[in-house]
Enzyme design. Structure first.
Site, mmCIF file in Angstrom:
data_model
loop_
_atom_site.group_PDB
_atom_site.id
_atom_site.type_symbol
_atom_site.label_atom_id
_atom_site.label_comp_id
_atom_site.label_asym_id
_atom_site.label_seq_id
_atom_site.Cartn_x
_atom_site.Cartn_y
_atom_site.Cartn_z
ATOM 1 N N ARG A 124 0.816 -1.231 0.000
ATOM 2 C CA ARG A 124 0.000 0.000 0.000
ATOM 3 C C ARG A 124 0.845 1.274 0.000
ATOM 4 N NH1 ARG A 124 -2.937 -3.111 3.823
ATOM 5 N NH2 ARG A 124 -4.761 -4.049 2.836
ATOM 6 N N LYS A 146 3.623 11.706 -10.887
ATOM 7 C CA LYS A 146 2.722 10.850 -11.674
ATOM 8 C C LYS A 146 3.411 9.521 -11.934
ATOM 9 C CE LYS A 146 -0.139 14.023 -14.395
ATOM 10 N NZ LYS A 146 -0.406 14.530 -15.752
ATOM 11 N N GLU A 188 9.949 17.590 -24.985
ATOM 12 C CA GLU A 188 9.225 17.958 -23.756
ATOM 13 C C GLU A 188 9.686 19.317 -23.223
ATOM 14 O OE1 GLU A 188 6.526 16.824 -22.505
ATOM 15 O OE2 GLU A 188 6.407 14.645 -22.585
ATOM 16 N N LYS A 230 8.209 23.350 -14.252
ATOM 17 C CA LYS A 230 7.236 22.320 -13.891
ATOM 18 C C LYS A 230 6.865 22.424 -12.412
ATOM 19 C CE LYS A 230 5.785 17.637 -14.250
ATOM 20 N NZ LYS A 230 5.917 16.336 -14.864
ATOM 21 N N GLU A 240 -3.625 17.431 -10.476
ATOM 22 C CA GLU A 240 -4.242 17.797 -11.758
ATOM 23 C C GLU A 240 -5.767 17.855 -11.638
ATOM 24 O OE1 GLU A 240 -2.279 16.209 -15.352
ATOM 25 O OE2 GLU A 240 -4.281 15.876 -16.122
ATOM 26 N N ARG A 246 -2.208 22.202 -13.796
ATOM 27 C CA ARG A 246 -1.355 21.119 -14.272
ATOM 28 C C ARG A 246 -1.786 20.602 -15.641
ATOM 29 N NH1 ARG A 246 1.564 16.341 -10.759
ATOM 30 N NH2 ARG A 246 2.716 15.512 -12.516
ATOM 31 N N ASN A 250 -0.251 19.107 -20.351
ATOM 32 C CA ASN A 250 -0.669 18.081 -21.313
ATOM 33 C C ASN A 250 -0.771 18.643 -22.732
ATOM 34 O OD1 ASN A 250 -0.802 16.284 -19.206
ATOM 35 N ND2 ASN A 250 -2.975 16.657 -18.818
ATOM 36 N N HIS A 253 -0.452 16.420 -25.775
ATOM 37 C CA HIS A 253 -0.572 15.033 -25.312
ATOM 38 C C HIS A 253 -1.856 14.339 -25.721
ATOM 39 C CE1 HIS A 253 3.078 16.004 -23.258
ATOM 40 N NE2 HIS A 253 3.143 14.824 -22.678
ATOM 41 N N HIS A 257 -0.836 10.663 -26.910
ATOM 42 C CA HIS A 257 -1.260 9.424 -26.251
ATOM 43 C C HIS A 257 -2.033 8.530 -27.215
ATOM 44 C CE1 HIS A 257 -0.818 11.063 -21.867
ATOM 45 N NE2 HIS A 257 0.316 10.937 -22.499
ATOM 46 N N HIS A 270 7.833 8.469 -26.649
ATOM 47 C CA HIS A 270 6.811 9.399 -26.170
ATOM 48 C C HIS A 270 7.083 10.825 -26.680
ATOM 49 C CE1 HIS A 270 3.896 11.364 -23.669
ATOM 50 N NE2 HIS A 270 4.827 12.021 -23.009
HETATM 51 N N1 GLY Z 1 3.877 15.269 -17.809
HETATM 52 C C1 GLY Z 1 2.776 16.036 -17.394
HETATM 53 C C2 GLY Z 1 2.588 16.087 -15.914
HETATM 54 O O1 GLY Z 1 3.415 15.606 -15.178
HETATM 55 O O2 GLY Z 1 1.605 16.593 -15.443
#
Ligand code: GLY
Length: 368
Positions: A124, A146, A188, A230, A240, A246, A250, A253, A257, A270
């Site tokens: 957990r 993330k 990126e 960031k 997010e 946040r 994206n 993206h 994706h 990616h």
């Molecule tokens: N790569 C986008 C984020 O971490 O929110």
């Protein structure tokens, strides 16, 4: 008699110590001890990265009094899978990894996302530390907590927010990064610039040749600036939220994706998919959100200079639309896109009619 109890837990006090330093991998052990207190770690890596850097990482851990075992997963996006996650759990079980032990992710975005998710779920949740070895992981994916695996039905669909206690960023390891991965990482950085930091975009414009020539001082500078950009965003919107800041990260993206999922997580990196996603997001930003054409053209010129793909590979627009919206009838529906009306000021996602997205996809090379 109904009764209601409101259990108000103290907000979780996650903290990540991010250290960027040339030669910093030698401090991995002391960072692990300092931020987790662990005396035992399991290091997750892939065979290519492990051959280059696991020795140095393990020596640093040993110097700090942290015993360490190594578990490797195959290199590549296909390892962000339920299968490899289960393999890690089995490995952790075999090694007897306990609550006080820590997971160290030594690798790029794939290893970080997978090992971080394994740490989030093992018993957990156990502590983890990221030692990102790709540019993409150093500038973006290792920061912000993330973690995820991909499903056939979509990228990063199963995951958790689980902050690494420390992120140990050593720009020197970029000296051995394959050229394609270097370019993908720069995508990126360009995204971060377009989405949230116009000054970073300009910096990359003037330093792209140095970055491509692998000038480590120039790369370190871009890494630090990207992480700062960031951090400003994720500190204000860690999870997010719907409509939160946040989501700006994206940018590019939505299509990226979908491309990756439609390609079965093979062939494209990616960052390469993000580059094509940014180009289409640029067109939609111009047409729908008022991004000046000159800024859209600057974005594409930078992506060209970085040698990043310009066209959608041979995929049907309908399949991409379905992957973007999770809906087979996406043409008639609306799809969420992060657009930027101004360089460095991406907005919260907007709903764009499927027909308009389809036109942009066809223009970018998708099959009818
Ligand atoms: N790569 C986008 C984020 O971490 O929110």
């Amino acid at each position: 008699v109904p009764s209601t109890l409101l259990l108000r837990y103290a907000p979780h006090r996650a903290a990540s110590r991010v250290r960027v330093a040339r030669g910093g991998l030698a401090q991995l052990g002391s960072e692990v001890r300092r931020t987790t207190g662990a005396r035992r770690a399991v290091m997750v890596s892939d065979p290519i990265v492990a051959a280059l850097w696991a020795g140095a990482a393990a020596r640093s851990l040993a110097r700090a009094g942290v015993a360490c075992d190594l578990v490797v997963v195959p290199a590549g996006e296909r390892s962000k899978s339920a299968r490899q996650l289960a393999a890690l759990w089995q490995g952790f079980g075999r090694l007897g990894i306990g609550r006080g032990d820590t997971v160290v992710a030594l690798g790029g975005g794939v290893v970080g996302d997978l090992a971080g998710f394994a740490a989030a779920t093992w018993l957990r949740g156990v502590a983890w530390v990221a030692a990102p070895t790709s540019l993409l992981a150093q500038v973006d994916s290792s920061v912000g907590g993330k973690t995820a695996i991909d499903l056939a039905s979509g990228k990063n669909l199963a995951g958790a927010f689980h902050q690494p206690r420390a992120v140990v960023v050593d720009p020197d390891v970029l000296g051995t990064l394959p050229e394609r991965h270097l370019r993908a990482g720069l995508a990126e950085v360009a995204k971060m610039g377009m989405a949230v930091d116009a000054a970073l975009f300009r910096r990359l414009e003037v330093r792209s040749d140095l970055a491509l020539a692998r000038d480590l001082d120039a790369l370190e500078d871009l890494v630090v600036r990207s992480i700062r950009a960031k951090a400003r965003i994720v500190l204000g919107d860690e999870r997010e939220r719907e409509g939160g800041r946040r989501t700006a990260l994206n940018y590019g993206h939505t299509l990226a994706h979908a491309l990756e999922a439609c390609l079965g997580y093979r062939r494209w990196l990616h960052g390469e998919a993000v580059a094509v996603g940014m180009r289409v997001a640029g067109v939609l930003s111009r047409d729908v959100a008022g991004l000046p054409e000159s800024d859209r053209a600057r974005q594409d010129a930078l992506l060209d200079r970085l040698g990043l793909p310009a066209r959608i590979p041979r995929l049907a627009a309908g399949d991409l639309l379905a992957a973007m919206s999770g809906d087979k009838k996406a043409r008639n529906g609306r799809i969420r896109w992060v657009l930027t009306p101004r360089m460095g000021h991406a907005s919260v996602p907007r709903l764009i009619p499927g027909r308009r997205v389809e036109a942009a996809l066809l223009e970018a090379g998708a099959r009818a």
